[in-house]
Design a protein around this motif. Structure first.
Motif, short mmCIF file in Angstrom:
data_model
loop_
_atom_site.label_atom_id
_atom_site.label_comp_id
_atom_site.label_asym_id
_atom_site.label_seq_id
_atom_site.Cartn_x
_atom_site.Cartn_y
_atom_site.Cartn_z
N ASN A 86 -5.78 20.92 -10.57
CA ASN A 86 -5.39 20.14 -11.74
C ASN A 86 -3.91 20.35 -12.08
O ASN A 86 -3.22 19.41 -12.49
CB ASN A 86 -6.25 20.51 -12.95
CG ASN A 86 -7.66 19.96 -12.84
OD1 ASN A 86 -7.92 19.04 -12.06
ND2 ASN A 86 -8.57 20.51 -13.61
N TYR A 88 -1.48 20.99 -10.03
CA TYR A 88 -0.59 20.36 -9.05
C TYR A 88 -0.99 18.93 -8.72
O TYR A 88 -0.47 18.36 -7.75
CB TYR A 88 -0.56 21.19 -7.76
CG TYR A 88 0.12 22.53 -7.92
CD1 TYR A 88 1.50 22.62 -7.98
CD2 TYR A 88 -0.61 23.70 -8.04
CE1 TYR A 88 2.15 23.84 -8.13
CE2 TYR A 88 0.02 24.94 -8.19
CZ TYR A 88 1.40 24.99 -8.24
OH TYR A 88 2.03 26.20 -8.41
N SER A 89 -1.84 18.32 -9.51
CA SER A 89 -2.34 16.98 -9.19
C SER A 89 -1.35 15.86 -9.51
O SER A 89 -1.59 14.72 -9.16
CB SER A 89 -3.65 16.72 -9.95
OG SER A 89 -3.43 16.75 -11.36
N SER A 90 -0.23 16.20 -10.17
CA SER A 90 0.73 15.16 -10.55
C SER A 90 1.93 15.09 -9.61
O SER A 90 2.85 14.32 -9.84
CB SER A 90 1.21 15.39 -11.98
OG SER A 90 1.88 16.63 -12.09
N VAL A 91 1.93 15.92 -8.54
CA VAL A 91 3.05 15.91 -7.60
C VAL A 91 2.54 15.64 -6.18
O VAL A 91 1.37 15.33 -5.99
CB VAL A 91 3.82 17.26 -7.65
CG1 VAL A 91 4.44 17.46 -9.03
CG2 VAL A 91 2.90 18.43 -7.31
N ILE A 154 -4.67 12.45 -6.90
CA ILE A 154 -3.25 12.62 -7.25
C ILE A 154 -2.87 11.56 -8.28
O ILE A 154 -2.98 10.36 -8.03
CB ILE A 154 -2.35 12.49 -6.01
CG1 ILE A 154 -2.75 13.50 -4.92
CG2 ILE A 154 -0.89 12.68 -6.40
CD1 ILE A 154 -2.60 14.94 -5.34
N LYS A 155 -2.44 12.01 -9.45
CA LYS A 155 -2.02 11.10 -10.51
C LYS A 155 -0.56 11.39 -10.85
O LYS A 155 -0.24 12.44 -11.40
CB LYS A 155 -2.89 11.28 -11.76
CG LYS A 155 -4.35 10.91 -11.53
CD LYS A 155 -5.15 11.07 -12.81
CE LYS A 155 -6.61 10.69 -12.60
NZ LYS A 155 -7.41 10.86 -13.84
N ARG A 156 0.31 10.49 -10.49
CA ARG A 156 1.75 10.69 -10.71
C ARG A 156 2.08 10.76 -12.20
O ARG A 156 1.52 10.02 -13.01
CB ARG A 156 2.54 9.54 -10.07
CG ARG A 156 2.36 9.45 -8.57
CD ARG A 156 2.99 10.62 -7.88
NE ARG A 156 2.94 10.47 -6.43
CZ ARG A 156 2.81 11.46 -5.59
NH1 ARG A 156 2.71 12.69 -6.06
NH2 ARG A 156 2.80 11.27 -4.30
N HIS A 157 3.00 11.64 -12.52
CA HIS A 157 3.47 11.76 -13.89
C HIS A 157 4.31 10.52 -14.26
O HIS A 157 5.18 10.10 -13.49
CB HIS A 157 4.32 13.01 -14.05
CG HIS A 157 4.98 13.14 -15.39
ND1 HIS A 157 4.29 13.48 -16.52
CD2 HIS A 157 6.26 12.93 -15.77
CE1 HIS A 157 5.12 13.51 -17.55
NE2 HIS A 157 6.33 13.17 -17.12
N THR A 158 4.02 9.94 -15.39
CA THR A 158 4.77 8.77 -15.87
C THR A 158 5.82 9.23 -16.88
O THR A 158 5.47 9.86 -17.89
CB THR A 158 3.83 7.74 -16.53
OG1 THR A 158 2.81 7.38 -15.59
CG2 THR A 158 4.60 6.50 -16.94
#
Length: 257
Positions: A86, A88-91, A154-158
């Motif tokens: 969780n 590291y899921s945004s990179v 993977i969910k990119r940071h907005t």
């Protein structure tokens, strides 16, 4: 304010070399003209040190549960994997997650072989590994199974828009982004985030001054609950239209002639 830089935590480096910060490795790589107008691309990944530290924690947990039941080992490993993934899921972690999954698979196989030295590898694999969906190599015991790193989405940071502030009064924007806002009820904030800021009836994006109402998908008169999965957010006029349609249908059923 009297603040000073701490030498041991301060570093000046070129972006092509990269640096580690809060467990992430940040580095710029050469890119073609079709990939980037600037000629480089910034990629953020889990740092090598944190990857080794995480795998070490998994290995230590497995070693400490050599004689423990499989379900006990799963219950210990599960929160470690979930928490790390969780974070590291945004990179760019997809490749890292895959590599860690293979490393953990080898470690768990050896754990099973050591427990049954007189059994064949086929027998051990059949005892400790099962199938979920199309994956035939899931570490599981009955209904209890260990999630894999690679299953993490993977969910990119907005990025926050340049002119935005949590204090600008735009409760719609911050509820969609964070699922909450001081001027918005928690229920409406969660619904806004789930619906990505759009009305469930007309599909148009909510504006800052729009009147919104919560609608029960299955009416309470028919057994519907107040849980989030039975609720949706509508414009006030859309809510009136929807209830008007339902009323006409009920009226036709009652007076078929």
């Amino acid at each position: 304010m009297g603040l000073k830089l701490k030498p041991s935590k301060t570093k000046i480096t070129h972006t092509s070399v990269g640096f580690d910060f809060l467990g992430f490795n940040i580095r710029q790589y050469q890119a073609g003209k079709n990939q980037s107008k600037q000629g480089f691309k910034t990629i953020i990944k889990p740092s090598k040190g944190k990857i080794q530290e995480h795998y070490g924690q998994l290995s230590k947990t497995i070693e400490c549960h050599k004689a423990a039941p499989q379900q006990a080992l799963i219950s210990r490993l599960k929160p470690i994997i979930r928490g790390w993934c969780n974070y590291y899921s945004s990179v760019c972690s997809k490749e890292t997650f895959s590599d860690l999954g293979h490393m953990l698979w080898n470690k768990l196989q050896r754990w099973g072989y050591r427990r049954h030295p007189n059994k064949s590898k086929t027998w051990v694999n059949g005892k400790y590994w099962g199938t979920i969906g199309n994956d035939n190599w899931v570490f599981k015991d009955g209904d209890i199974y260990l999630q894999k790193h690679a299953w993490t989405e993977i969910k990119r940071h907005t990025k926050v828009k340049e002119t935005r502030s949590p204090y600008d009064g735009d409760s719609i924007y911050w509820s969609i982004r964070m699922g909450k806002h001081p001027e918005m009820t928690s229920q409406k904030g969660k619904l806004l985030k789930r619906q990505k800021g759009k009305c469930a009836h007309c599909g148009l994006t909510f504006k800052d001054r729009d009147l919104m109402e919560t609608h029960h998908i299955l009416p309470r008169a028919l057994g519907g609950t107040n849980k989030l999965d039975n609720l949706e957010l509508l414009h006030l006029h859309c809510h009136d239209q929807k209830h008007g349609k339902n009323f006409n249908i009920i009226e036709l059923d009652i007076n078929p002639w």
